[in-house]
Design a protein around this motif. Structure first.
Motif, short mmCIF file in Angstrom:
data_model
loop_
_atom_site.label_atom_id
_atom_site.label_comp_id
_atom_site.label_asym_id
_atom_site.label_seq_id
_atom_site.Cartn_x
_atom_site.Cartn_y
_atom_site.Cartn_z
N PHE A 95 1.21 -1.16 0.00
CA PHE A 95 -0.04 0.13 -0.47
C PHE A 95 0.89 0.88 -0.31
CE2 PHE A 95 -2.29 -3.40 2.81
CZ PHE A 95 -3.29 -3.90 1.47
N SER A 97 1.18 4.44 -0.59
CA SER A 97 0.64 6.01 0.25
C SER A 97 0.51 5.41 1.94
CB SER A 97 -0.02 6.52 -0.38
OG SER A 97 -0.98 6.06 -1.19
N LEU A 98 0.43 4.31 2.56
CA LEU A 98 0.91 4.40 3.71
C LEU A 98 2.24 4.20 4.27
CD1 LEU A 98 -2.33 1.41 4.37
CD2 LEU A 98 -2.13 3.97 4.44
N LEU A 138 6.47 6.12 4.16
CA LEU A 138 5.62 5.45 3.22
C LEU A 138 6.72 4.60 2.28
CD1 LEU A 138 3.59 8.46 1.78
CD2 LEU A 138 3.23 7.37 3.98
N ALA B 175 -6.19 1.09 3.07
CA ALA B 175 -5.23 0.86 1.86
C ALA B 175 -6.53 0.66 0.64
CB ALA B 175 -5.10 -0.29 2.38
N GLN B 178 -5.75 1.96 -2.95
CA GLN B 178 -4.84 1.51 -3.27
C GLN B 178 -4.37 0.36 -3.75
OE1 GLN B 178 -1.51 3.18 -0.35
NE2 GLN B 178 -3.29 4.33 1.38
N ASP B 179 -4.82 -0.50 -3.11
CA ASP B 179 -4.91 -1.98 -3.82
C ASP B 179 -5.37 -3.32 -3.06
OD1 ASP B 179 -3.21 -4.87 -5.10
OD2 ASP B 179 -1.89 -3.91 -5.10
N ARG B 290 -0.09 13.27 2.10
CA ARG B 290 0.94 12.69 1.51
C ARG B 290 1.58 12.56 0.51
NH1 ARG B 290 -0.51 7.22 5.46
NH2 ARG B 290 -0.48 8.21 6.98
#
Ligand SMILES: Nc1ncnc2c1ncn2[C@@H]1O[C@H](COP(=O)(O)OP(=O)(O)O)[C@@H](O)[C@H]1O
Ligand SMILES: [Mg+2]
Lengths: 243, 291
Positions: A95, A97-98, A138, B175, B178-179, B290
């Motif tokens: 992931f 942007s985590l 990140l 998440a 994102q995927d 971010r």
């Protein structure tokens, strides 16, 4: 805990395209089995069938945990993860942007893993000290080698008994490939895992293999009962050693 | 005519206004930012929340904030149901981008029309003892009709931030866009994750609506005034960062308040877009996004 997987006569594909033609293979408890084959031969498809991301049209895939047999056919990926099977997917699929730590926490999503989160987090940080240093970064901003570490660590966070690793060497410098392969062996030994690893990189994969299969055009072309058996096979020589 | 006292009060008023904007933008930050669902009907759910607060307040005299809180579970259920419909009709077949947008547009008009047919286009208000009173702290004025919503907004935003960062489901929500496939490999069910996320988003609208009708009288089309502003806030906040959304809301609230104090209120609505355009030119990921 003794966990093994038996794949019997699996046919699978995408839409009307058949990719796997009657694949039969197994991974016994405590083994490291490698699935060798060059690009496009169906390694990932087979691993996806085991984790429920692809559904075989024919055949069976059975998980055996201490003698208790469960067919994985028709189960969702979530249910299969819950049975203790973790997968490190091809291309890592973090992931982005985590943060590293958020990725790792998500690895522990399944109920059985949540209770062991702290313990497993310590374990993966011990195994990959680099991730400890980078834990608030990140995931998408890390180098390829570091991302592969996160992917493997994240899978370990689910506290698996069986680990499926799809081409851990892709996109890594040779030195990093060696290290990653050695780490998979180390994880396997420390956690008593059963490991199935798909690889194109024969020379690296053979270092930790107990035995393996060569898959060509969606069929198992050769089964090597031991690592030597694999290494001395004519096909391997032809494919990888150029003789 | 500039005095430090005036400026200070404009800033304080802006902080309160901005906190309220955050409550309205919160749900959109989740749907638009985390789920890639362009829920253009979000402000309309906020108005629905206002009318619920109005009806209950009018008939039973309950405090509007309390009504907002009590109705959050019902709105949560509406949100999860909405996701089921949206998924079955659009997302499953990959038609979400255009048809999905049309769906939420349609939903917006339907809710609005139903409200108009039921309540007419008159402005409605709620009653509570504190509305109309002001807390004076030295030179600073805190009208309760702004202060109470601001505090409630901060609490709900804080609760959502905690939920997102501290729970497994919260992290899964962060998440999921994102995927999705990787999330399944973690043992999460992406559909359940999205359902819960949309439920939470719509639940926040129940409270935001109650707060809105404390701040100002509401009629069914008021929501439209907020669409541009809250999309601006969500984008500024970095698309789905909840704390970013909160900071962006505060920024817009404060700048709007200063502008309307010193240059007149008619300039205020342009502030959000002005800041948005500037930001997109300089830092496309939003001010607080971010990377
Ligand atoms: N999602 C997909 N849709 C359609 N065809 C696919 C998909 N994934 C893989 N294939 C095809 O299936 C075959 C086997 O692919 P794959 O299992 O990824 O092989 P490998 O992992 O050995 O490189 C290839 O011909 C590939 O083009
Ligand atoms: Mg592959």
């Amino acid at each position: 805990m003794a966990s093994s997987i038996t794949v019997t006569n699996v046919e699978a594909g995408y839409g009307s395209v058949r990719v796997l033609h009657g694949v039969t293979m197994s991974v016994n408890s405590g083994e490291t089995v490698v699935l060798l084959g060059s690009n496009g031969n169906g390694k990932s498809t087979l691993i996806k069938c085991i984790t429920g991301l692809a559904t075989p049209g024919e055949g069976d895939i059975v998980l055996d945990v201490d003698g208790e047999k469960t067919s994985l056919i028709g189960k969702t990926p979530e249910e299969i993860v819950d049975l203790g099977i973790a997968m490190v997917p091809e291309g890592r699929r973090l992931f982005p942007s985590l943060t590293v730590e958020e990725n790792l926490h998500l690895g522990a999503y399944r109920m059985a893993a949540r209770e062991k989160l702290a313990e497993n987090l310590d374990f993966v940080y011990e195994t990959f000290p680099r991730l400890m240093e980078r834990r608030n970064q990140l995931a998408g901003s890390m180098s390829g080698g570091e991302q592969q570490m996160v992917a493997v660590a994240r899978a370990m966070m689910s506290d698996p008994t069986i680990l499926l690793v799809d081409e851990p060497s892709v996109g890594l410098a040779p030195i990093l490939v060696s290290r990653m392969i050695a780490t998979i062996k180390e994880l396997k030994e420390k956690k008593n895992l059963t490991v199935l690893m798909a690889e194109q990189n024969f020379n690296q994969a053979i270092k930790i293999a107990d035995r393996g299969y060569i898959i060509v055009h969606g069929e198992i072309e050769f089964e090597g009962k031991t690592a030597d058996d694999l290494a001395n096979n004519d096909m391997i020589k032809q494919y990888y050693l150029g003789t | 005519m500039f005095t430090p006292e005036l400026l200070l009060n404009a800033v304080v008023a802006g902080l309160m206004l901005g906190s309220f904007y955050a409550a309205v933008a919160l749900g959109l930050s989740i749907t638009f930012g985390q789920l890639d669902i362009v829920n253009i009907a979000h402000p309309t759910f906020v108005i629905l929340g206002s009318f619920v607060a109005y009806i209950i307040n009018e008939n039973f005299g309950l405090d509007p904030v309390l009504i907002g809180v009590l109705f959050m579970p019902i709105f949560y259920f509406i949100g999860t149901t909405l996701y089921r419909v949206y998924y079955a009709s659009f997302e499953r077949t990959g038609q979400e981008s255009l048809s999905g947008l049309a769906f939420f547009f349609g939903l917006m008009f339907i809710i609005e029309v139903v409200l108009i047919l039921t309540f007419g286009v008159d402005y409605r208000l709620v009653e509570a003892d504190y509305i109309g009173q002001t807390l004076h702290l030295g030179p600073l004025d805190f009208p309760y009709r702004m202060l109470v919503p601001a505090i409630a907004a901060c609490i709900v935003t804080g609760a959502v931030v905690l939920y997102m960062n501290k729970t497994f489901m919260g992290k899964a929500i962060l998440a999921v866009s994102q995927d999705r496939l990787a999330l399944q490999l973690m043992g999460a069910n992406p559909l359940q994750v999205k359902r819960i996320a949309l439920g939470i988003a719509i639940a926040t609208a129940a409270l935001a609506g109650a707060l809105l009708i404390i701040i100002q009288p509401v009629e069914p089309s008021v929501g439209r005034m907020y669409i541009g502003r809250i999309f601006a806030i969500v984008v500024l906040g970095g698309m789905g960062s909840i704390s970013g959304t909160f900071l962006a809301a505060i920024l817009i609230g404060v700048v709007e308040s200063i502008i309307s104090t010193f240059y007149g209120p008619s300039w205020a609505p342009a502030v959000g877009f002005g800041i948005l355009l500037l930001t997109l030119a300089i830092r496309p990921q939003g001010i607080f996004g971010r990377a």
